[in-house]
Design a protein around this motif. Structure first.
Motif, short mmCIF file in Angstrom:
data_model
loop_
_atom_site.label_atom_id
_atom_site.label_comp_id
_atom_site.label_asym_id
_atom_site.label_seq_id
_atom_site.Cartn_x
_atom_site.Cartn_y
_atom_site.Cartn_z
N THR A 247 34.84 34.95 31.30
CA THR A 247 36.11 34.97 32.02
C THR A 247 37.03 36.04 31.48
OG1 THR A 247 36.74 33.15 30.60
CG2 THR A 247 36.18 32.62 32.86
N GLU A 248 37.11 36.14 30.14
CA GLU A 248 38.09 37.04 29.55
C GLU A 248 37.81 38.50 29.86
OE1 GLU A 248 38.56 36.55 25.34
OE2 GLU A 248 39.23 34.48 25.64
N LEU A 251 35.43 38.40 34.42
CA LEU A 251 35.94 37.89 35.69
C LEU A 251 37.31 38.45 36.02
CD1 LEU A 251 35.82 36.02 38.08
CD2 LEU A 251 36.78 34.23 36.66
N VAL A 252 38.22 38.30 35.09
CA VAL A 252 39.59 38.74 35.36
C VAL A 252 39.65 40.25 35.58
CG1 VAL A 252 41.94 38.76 34.51
CG2 VAL A 252 40.54 36.74 34.18
N LEU B 164 48.23 34.97 38.73
CA LEU B 164 47.41 35.09 37.52
C LEU B 164 47.85 36.27 36.66
CD1 LEU B 164 44.72 34.35 35.96
CD2 LEU B 164 43.66 36.10 37.35
N GLN B 168 49.19 36.03 32.91
CA GLN B 168 48.47 36.68 31.82
C GLN B 168 49.35 37.67 31.08
OE1 GLN B 168 45.97 34.73 31.03
NE2 GLN B 168 44.61 36.47 30.76
N TYR B 297 47.69 30.50 28.47
CA TYR B 297 46.44 31.11 28.90
C TYR B 297 46.07 30.62 30.30
CZ TYR B 297 41.89 33.26 28.31
OH TYR B 297 40.80 34.05 28.44
N TRP B 298 45.41 31.49 31.06
CA TRP B 298 45.20 31.14 32.47
C TRP B 298 44.27 29.95 32.66
CZ3 TRP B 298 40.80 31.67 35.73
CH2 TRP B 298 39.67 32.18 35.11
N ILE B 299 43.46 29.63 31.64
CA ILE B 299 42.60 28.46 31.76
C ILE B 299 43.45 27.20 31.91
CG2 ILE B 299 40.93 27.05 30.51
CD1 ILE B 299 39.62 29.48 31.59
#
Lengths: 318, 400
Positions: A247-248, A251-252, B164, B168, B297-299
């Protein structure tokens, strides 16, 4: 003045390398998004799979240890680890992509886009957890071969303007650009690419023309997955890896890339990746603390000012 | 009778889901008599209050006893009920945005985290829990306004990505350049809030002698939860909330009616951020720590999405079920050691991911939607097409 030149050259070179990874990821995401209007939040998971499979192949084919050595093969002429991985990793990615298309994506083509986002987000979580369970949450150091085709790539080379630059990274840039170029040609110049391109504009029309678009769907999905896995392989050779990178680091950035480049456009993904790569490399070399912030704010500004991106051809999800 | 139920069913899918179904479910009567009751605030609030009173008892004490009997610790710990409610508050607000207005935000951690951070900073001056919540939600509101103002201009995926990116950017700011304010990677720990009423009631003081899960903190969160449910119910059942719903269904139509779509969407965004802010400040008071990964954090935003969708987006209370399942799995199931499977430990996210995928796949309206469908089915209307509407979506992909 000379110093500035050196800086700019190395920023561009580093940006090219980072940008190539973003572009590889972005192309995959964008062709899937463009053709099937399917939002794949599990794209980072494919990068993760590519990275770990790459790591595994590296380890097992390193001739002084690993499986090949165990099988009695001690020399095949060159340091084969990375070359083997270049072949194996995309194939694995391709296969995983086919499975994903069939079992995850297909049932969701006609569902709302939020459902697609959610189910692939869940899938990404699952993959990350499986990796954590099987391999553990620890961080691995990057692995890169010392020689490739008999050429020593462990030493930095002296470049005209830049000065010393790791030759392995040069190799990486070269091979990534080669793959990007081949993909571009495949989509711009072949019949398959024609169908894909037509599909990104109007998949209904392609279907009406009697082209079996479901098979193209599978192929597009698998191609995107293979590219993401390949990006993972490149990533593993220059950056540390851990289960979070999916993800880090994949994905982003992939999403940011297609936002900058324009959804559904291969050219856009390449351009977007390179732009973001240069931004991040420039910021890292000057104000590293602000690198990520500037990156995100740049993308936000892009979305506000030019939501269709640099080369946006279709409005997806608006 | 049937007439009434049919009407209720027609309205069910997205539109009138709300608190309505809650009550029919809980009292298991589901007749026409309740139809009038269900939209009344006081009934919703009283029913919620009743549930809040028994909730820690069921979660900690009853499950604890059951756990002792079967030899697995499936009961919650004393602080868990409060934690569930805190996330419950957040997802009630989040659902106003996602479930009703139809906007999927992946940046709500920004409001949660900024509220928690500002509450932590404020506690160094005045450690009053109520003031901390007020300050936290104010900061979240002030932050939500500009972010919403910019993000609302885009919809769908672009909206998700925009929120997002802002979230972030804030996360990396807190980690790096903003470290002078946020303590960087370390965040804040051991943030001590005074008791309520000028310190007269310490937050960890027990309310009831026997049950140690009933603390002042729980009462505090329960009251906040009640307020959240009341406000949420008011919004949903007001003309204002009706416009939110209409926006979720068809934005263009709302525009044609002559309403200012932008303003309503912005308000939905800000309102949901206020809920997240209240939750963020409450989280800080409860857990006494905050750092960038938990807060910004986006999670974390993804977790809000998971909770909301897991619970069910079509109703007021639904998402709270999701928050409960999420926190229960994260905090209790993760420690369980079932006979065959072995210790679950860090597999909990895998379990959750799998449950989540299953729910999205089979029950797009979440656990709550599934439960209300089941309830309706049990009431003997299997031919009503109610159970057909859900699974039908699963094979919708056979496009060829």
């Amino acid at each position: 003045m000379v110093l500035l030149q050196v800086d700019i050259a190395s920023i561009l070179l580093n940006g090219l390398q980072q940008g190539a990874i973003y572009a590889l990821l972005g192309i995959g995401l964008t062709i899937i998004l463009g053709t099937m209007e399917f939002l794949n939040l599990a794209h980072g998971a494919l990068y993760l799979v590519g990275a770990y499979v790459g790591l595994l192949v590296f380890r097992e084919t390193t001739l002084s240890s690993g499986l090949l050595h165990g099988a009695g093969i001690t020399t095949i002429g060159f340091d084969g680890g990375f070359l083997a991985a270049i072949v194996i990793v995309p194939i694995v990615g391709f296969a995983v992509g086919l499975l994903m298309e069939r079992f995850v994506a297909e049932p969701f083509y006609d569902r709302p886009e939020t459902d697609q986002l959610l189910v692939t987000f869940g899938l990404a979580l699952i993959v990350e957890e499986i990796v954590k369970q099987v391999i553990g949450g620890n961080t691995f150091q990057p692995v890169s071969p010392s020689t490739i085709f008999g050429v020593n790539v462990s030493q930095p080379v002296s470049l005209p303007v830049v000065g010393l630059f790791p030759s392995w990274r040069l190799f990486i840039i070269g091979i990534a650009l080669l793959v990007i170029g081949l993909t571009y040609i495949a989509i711009e110049r072949t019949d398959f690419g024609l169908v894909v391109q037509a599909g990104t504009h109007d998949s209904e029309m392609v279907r009406l023309l009697g082209i079996k678009i479901t098979r193209s769907y599978s192929l597009v999905f698998a191609l995107g997955a293979a590219l993401a896995a390949f990006a993972g392989l490149i990533g593993v050779s220059i950056q540390t890896i851990s289960p979070q990178i999916g993800t880090e680091r994949a994905l982003v950035p992939a999403f940011l890339t297609i936002v900058v480049g324009g959804a559904g456009s291969v050219r856009g993904a390449i351009a977007g990746g390179l732009v973001l790569g240069v931004i991040i490399s420039a910021m890292t070399q000057t104000y590293s603390q602000w690198a990520q912030i500037v990156l995100y704010l740049f993308v936000a500004a892009m979305l506000i000012v030019k939501p269709e991106g640099l080369f946006g051809s279709v409005e997806v999800g608006e | 009778m049937t007439d009434d139920l049919d009407r209720a069913e027609e309205a069910d899918p997205v539109t009138d889901g709300g608190s309505t179904v809650t009550e029919t479910e809980r009292t298991s009567a589901g007749g026409s008599g309740l139809a009038g009751l269900r939209e009344r605030d006081d009934f919703v609030v009283i029913a919620t209050a009743a549930a809040l009173v028994v909730f820690p008892f069921l979660l900690v004490d009853v499950l604890g006893v059951v756990g002792d009997l079967i030899g697995m610790s499936i009961g919650g710990y004393a602080g868990l009920p409060s934690l569930v409610l805190i996330y419950g508050i957040i997802v009630i607000g989040f659902n106003l945005l996602l479930g009703y207005t139809g906007l999927l935000s992946f940046g709500h951690a920004a409001f949660f985290g900024s509220a928690a951070y500002s509450a932590a900073l404020f506690s160094q001056i005045v450690p009053s829990p109520i003031l901390m919540v007020i300050v936290g939600s104010l900061v979240a509101t002030l932050l939500a306004w500009p972010i919403g103002f910019v993000s609302i201009r885009r919809s769908g995926v672009y909206f998700a990505v925009l929120t997002l990116t802002f979230g972030q950017a804030l996360y990396f700011y807190a980690l790096g350049p903003g470290a002078w304010l946020t303590n960087g990677d370390n965040g804040f720990s051991d943030v001590a809030a005074h008791g309520l009423f000028l310190g007269a009631l310490p937050l960890d003081a027990p309310l009831l002698p026997v049950f140690d899960s009933y603390t002042v903190m729980y009462a505090f969160t329960a009251v906040m939860m009640l307020i959240a449910v009341w406000v949420g119910n008011r919004i949903i059942n007001s003309p204002y909330g009706l416009i939110f719903e209409a926006l979720g269904e068809n934005e263009q139509r709302v525009e044609f009616v002559g309403l200012n779509v932008f303003r309503y969407k912005l308000m939905a965004f800000v309102i949901s951020a206020v809920f997240a802010g209240v939750g963020g400040a409450m989280f800080l008071i409860h857990e006494q720590y905050i750092h960038p990964t938990t807060g910004l954090y986006w999670i974390q935003s993804g977790d809000f999405v998971i909770m909301t969708v897991l619970g069910g987006t079509g109703s007021l209370i639904g998402p709270v079920f999701g928050a409960f399942v999420f926190e229960y799995v994260a905090n209790v199931i993760s420690g369980v050691n079932p006979p065959v499977i072995g210790p679950i430990g860090s597999l909990w996210r895998f379990v959750l991911g799998a449950v989540f995928v299953f729910i999205v796949w089979v029950f797009p309206r979440g656990i709550y939607g599934a439960l209300s469908d089941l309830g309706a089915w049990l009431l003997g209307r299997s031919g009503g097409g109610d159970d057909g509407s859900d699974p039908a979506a699963t094979d919708g992909g056979e496009s060829e």
